[in-house]
Design an enzyme around this catalytic site. Structure first.
Site, PDB file in Angstrom:
ATOM      1  N   HIS A   1       8.108   0.630 -10.064  1.00  0.00           N
ATOM      2  CA  HIS A   1       7.011  -0.109 -10.793  1.00  0.00           C
ATOM      3  C   HIS A   1       6.086   0.995 -11.278  1.00  0.00           C
ATOM      4  O   HIS A   1       5.965   1.936 -10.525  1.00  0.00           O
ATOM      5  CB  HIS A   1       6.099  -1.083 -10.277  1.00  0.00           C
ATOM      6  CG  HIS A   1       5.519  -0.840  -9.007  1.00  0.00           C
ATOM      7  ND1 HIS A   1       4.201  -0.372  -9.164  1.00  0.00           N
ATOM      8  CD2 HIS A   1       5.779  -0.973  -7.769  1.00  0.00           C
ATOM      9  CE1 HIS A   1       3.855  -0.126  -7.785  1.00  0.00           C
ATOM     10  NE2 HIS A   1       4.645  -0.418  -7.180  1.00  0.00           N
TER      11      HIS A   1
ATOM     12  N   GLU B   1       3.372  -4.862 -10.918  1.00  0.00           N
ATOM     13  CA  GLU B   1       3.960  -5.188  -9.769  1.00  0.00           C
ATOM     14  C   GLU B   1       3.017  -5.512  -8.625  1.00  0.00           C
ATOM     15  O   GLU B   1       3.060  -6.381  -7.660  1.00  0.00           O
ATOM     16  CB  GLU B   1       4.803  -3.937  -8.795  1.00  0.00           C
ATOM     17  CG  GLU B   1       5.624  -4.420  -7.847  1.00  0.00           C
ATOM     18  CD  GLU B   1       5.093  -4.116  -6.548  1.00  0.00           C
ATOM     19  OE1 GLU B   1       5.803  -4.371  -5.491  1.00  0.00           O
ATOM     20  OE2 GLU B   1       3.940  -3.427  -6.682  1.00  0.00           O
ATOM     21  N   GLU B   2       1.672  -4.980  -8.878  1.00  0.00           N
ATOM     22  CA  GLU B   2       0.677  -5.154  -7.912  1.00  0.00           C
ATOM     23  C   GLU B   2      -0.365  -6.377  -7.843  1.00  0.00           C
ATOM     24  O   GLU B   2      -1.216  -6.440  -7.242  1.00  0.00           O
ATOM     25  CB  GLU B   2      -0.452  -3.734  -7.938  1.00  0.00           C
ATOM     26  CG  GLU B   2       0.352  -2.349  -7.570  1.00  0.00           C
ATOM     27  CD  GLU B   2       0.599  -2.252  -6.193  1.00  0.00           C
ATOM     28  OE1 GLU B   2       0.500  -3.308  -5.338  1.00  0.00           O
ATOM     29  OE2 GLU B   2       1.091  -1.154  -5.772  1.00  0.00           O
TER      30      GLU B   2
ATOM     31  N   GLU C   1      10.162   2.653  -3.958  1.00  0.00           N
ATOM     32  CA  GLU C   1       8.989   2.137  -3.164  1.00  0.00           C
ATOM     33  C   GLU C   1       8.858   3.147  -1.945  1.00  0.00           C
ATOM     34  O   GLU C   1       9.917   4.029  -1.392  1.00  0.00           O
ATOM     35  CB  GLU C   1       8.989   0.901  -2.662  1.00  0.00           C
ATOM     36  CG  GLU C   1       8.900  -0.129  -3.530  1.00  0.00           C
ATOM     37  CD  GLU C   1       7.297  -0.349  -4.132  1.00  0.00           C
ATOM     38  OE1 GLU C   1       6.506   0.194  -3.532  1.00  0.00           O
ATOM     39  OE2 GLU C   1       7.287  -1.319  -4.807  1.00  0.00           O
TER      40      GLU C   1
ATOM     41  N   ASP D   1       2.650   0.457 -12.383  1.00  0.00           N
ATOM     42  CA  ASP D   1       1.305   0.064 -12.175  1.00  0.00           C
ATOM     43  C   ASP D   1       0.687   0.415 -10.963  1.00  0.00           C
ATOM     44  O   ASP D   1       1.596   0.790 -10.032  1.00  0.00           O
ATOM     45  CB  ASP D   1       1.119  -1.431 -12.500  1.00  0.00           C
ATOM     46  CG  ASP D   1       1.866  -2.390 -11.402  1.00  0.00           C
ATOM     47  OD1 ASP D   1       2.985  -1.881 -11.166  1.00  0.00           O
ATOM     48  OD2 ASP D   1       1.378  -3.244 -11.045  1.00  0.00           O
TER      49      ASP D   1
ATOM     50  N   HIS E   1      -2.495   2.060  -1.304  1.00  0.00           N
ATOM     51  CA  HIS E   1      -3.501   1.393  -1.626  1.00  0.00           C
ATOM     52  C   HIS E   1      -4.746   1.813  -0.896  1.00  0.00           C
ATOM     53  O   HIS E   1      -5.994   1.465  -1.089  1.00  0.00           O
ATOM     54  CB  HIS E   1      -3.517   0.089  -1.301  1.00  0.00           C
ATOM     55  CG  HIS E   1      -2.452  -0.868  -1.926  1.00  0.00           C
ATOM     56  ND1 HIS E   1      -2.152  -2.431  -2.103  1.00  0.00           N
ATOM     57  CD2 HIS E   1      -1.200  -0.390  -2.897  1.00  0.00           C
ATOM     58  CE1 HIS E   1      -1.084  -2.496  -2.734  1.00  0.00           C
ATOM     59  NE2 HIS E   1      -0.761  -1.325  -3.034  1.00  0.00           N
TER      60      HIS E   1
ATOM     61  N   ASP F   1       2.089   4.933  -4.069  1.00  0.00           N
ATOM     62  CA  ASP F   1       2.622   3.591  -4.725  1.00  0.00           C
ATOM     63  C   ASP F   1       2.441   3.594  -5.975  1.00  0.00           C
ATOM     64  O   ASP F   1       1.559   3.021  -6.473  1.00  0.00           O
ATOM     65  CB  ASP F   1       1.815   2.503  -3.691  1.00  0.00           C
ATOM     66  CG  ASP F   1       2.563   1.263  -4.064  1.00  0.00           C
ATOM     67  OD1 ASP F   1       3.482   1.141  -4.564  1.00  0.00           O
ATOM     68  OD2 ASP F   1       1.829   0.451  -3.487  1.00  0.00           O
TER      69      ASP F   1
END
Lengths: 356, 356
Positions: free
Chosen positions: B70, B130-131, B159, B72, B333, B100
């Protein structure tokens, strides 16, 4: 309505001024109408400051009483124009502002026009922006701009009190109680510290709080400590690093603002506490001679005022002050706000008798 | 940056695409740059769906591997642009998205451009959103719009897995746990019921929660139950009538989604629970032949994946899928999100060797 007629009954006048909307910040039209109507009475000196109006007698009496009310309301919620209503044989005027506090203002306007030679000099005072942040309050502004207009021996604020005399008021403060943590992905929560979970003891303490009843000069004030807001969270998959609980402490007038802050700090010991708003309470002041005379004359019962009102501003200036007005305060700000018509008549009659 | 150069190193490419912010919902600019760069390679068929990009070889190989990531990120928190950093002799790229999962995407982009004749046909797949709520997930949208583009014999999701092969994933659900009260003026709190105070037991139960470890096909998954958001409050002088706690439950792949919901309902017994998001976990799937071949080829250790990832979408479609990418997932994150440079190189080398 293009002019305001102060010769109609106080009941009709209540409806007339309620039907001129005056949500805080939007009082100009009502203030204009009031100023124009009052200027027609030569026994009154009329002074304007923003949307605040002072009308006073200058008869050289040895005592001066300030009688005040705010002319703004909280926002309208489909409850204007006013209507007459009846419930269990009791007649009401229904609508925004009827209780808080245009019925009180209507009584005051009518008496201001009619009492040409009152037994004391009177400073009638109607002000703007009471229902919003205290920095905007019209009475506060007058105290800064024209403190000379706020001199007096006794003050009556026409806030709704069910026609009873309510002495003093609780103080109020707001604080943010804060927890910190550290962010992490919620899939690996053990890498972070959850600030919302850390707030559990804050809410637990609040649920265990027991309000104190404080006897102050013969009146019993009930305190209250409540969460009024809570926020926390970053995103649906992030362990939050901050949680803020906004609390409101209503404290009896036997505590100073410092003591009230100490109480809240101690109550939330172990947490970060930031004070955001603070207003002192007011002692009842019912031991002042003019206050005792007034209570006896209007024949009303003396009670404590729970909500903070501008009596605290007079109290701070050393002027004994009470709340006395028609309307049930628990209906203030309510969508079904309505004032009992008989209370308007009773307050008008008692106030007229004392002042005449 | 006006164009994306896929001939630079994967390390530089990681920085280049991290420095084009692409918080969920705002991926367009990065997707535009990627699409433009990929279209220059004639061995790739490039297809776009919203801000999702498919680039695939069509060499008529008997097996097709899907390799996805992903594009984003979660919101930026003063951690862009990227920086090079060093700690204990280890070199990192620091900044939002490095872990991430733009380092993984950078490796994939570089290999997509360079592997003109891979040993298997490859569907490269880079997607948006995705987030955030799974209803917005770009891969889910593609499965609805173009299921033909998601066919394959094996899938690798880039990932972050510290360069290990992580099998399966925990499931995830979100729910709002709600308390109700009744409003009143905070000066007379006893006239109302405080919904924030009523939420105290919700937070208390969360602090007492102990995560379960579940052994599934030889891999151990750890669960987690956390508040990720809390809101309540009407105004600074009103007793609040509503408080909402948003919780996130990460559950091991031995629980079905129904069982996971039952667990949360029981956990918050006595409170209103509304489920707002739900995604099943995925069993490891490491018994599939291509999966075993891949694990052997890249020489990586097989571990459980804690976070929910889109491997579950492939798993649900019957395609064995693993997570394999650079970066320490515990830094995803995180404000100090940073990827070890050597892992980018290692993953690129291993993946290239297996695919060439």
């Amino acid at each position: 309505m293009s002019t305001l007629d102060l010769t109609v009954s106080a009941v009709q006048l209540t409806r007339d001024i309620c039907d001129v909307p005056s949500v805080s910040g939007d009082e100009k039209r009502l203030a204009d109408l009031m100023q124009e109507a009052l200027t027609a009475y030569p026994h009154l000196e009329v002074i304007r400051d923003g949307d605040l109006i002072v009308a006073r007698t200058n008869l050289g009496r040895d005592r001066r009483v300030i009688i005040a009310g705010h002319i703004d309301t909280v926002p309208i919620n489909h409850n204007l124009p006013t209507q007459l209503s009846e419930s269990d044989g009791v007649e009401y005027i229904w609508g925004r502002g009827t209780v808080d506090m245009k019925a009180g203002v209507a009584v005051q306007l009518k008496l201001a026009a009619e009492l040409v030679e009152p037994s004391v000099d009177i400073t009638w005072l109607w002000y703007d922006n009471e229902e919003v942040d205290s920095s905007l309050n019209g009475l506060g502004r007058l105290a800064r701009n024209r403190p000379d207009l706020m001199l007096g021996d006794f003050a009556i604020l026409g806030e709704p009190s069910n026609g009873a005399v309510e002495g003093g008021c609780n103080g109020t403060l707001r604080a943010v109680v804060r927890t910190h943590g550290s962010r992490a992905h919620s899939a690996r929560a053990w890498m972070g510290e959850n600030a919302i979970h850390a707030a559990a003891p804050i809410l637990a303490r609040l649920t265990e709080y027991t309000p104190r009843d404080a006897d102050v000069e013969g009146l019993v004030y009930r305190e209250g400590l409540n969460a009024v807001g809570i926020t926390g969270g970053v995103a649906g998959n992030v362990i939050p690093d901050l949680c803020e609980v906004e609390v409101n402490f209503r404290f009896a007038p036997d505590r100073s603002t410092d003591e009230a802050q100490d109480y809240v700090r101690d109550f939330f010991a172990g947490f970060e506490v930031e004070f955001t708003d603070l207003a002192a309470g007011a002692r009842p002041g019912l031991d002042a001679p003019l206050a005792q005379e007034f209570v006896a004359a209007v024949g009303a019962e003396a009670k404590p005022k729970y909500g903070w009102t501008d009596v605290a501003r007079f109290s701070e200036a050393g002027i004994p002050a009470v709340n006395y007005g028609p309307g049930d305060p628990s209906l203030a700000h309510h969508d079904q706000e309505r004032v009992e018509i008989s209370q308007i008549v009773a307050v008008e009659t008692a106030l007229r008798a004392w002042l005449a």
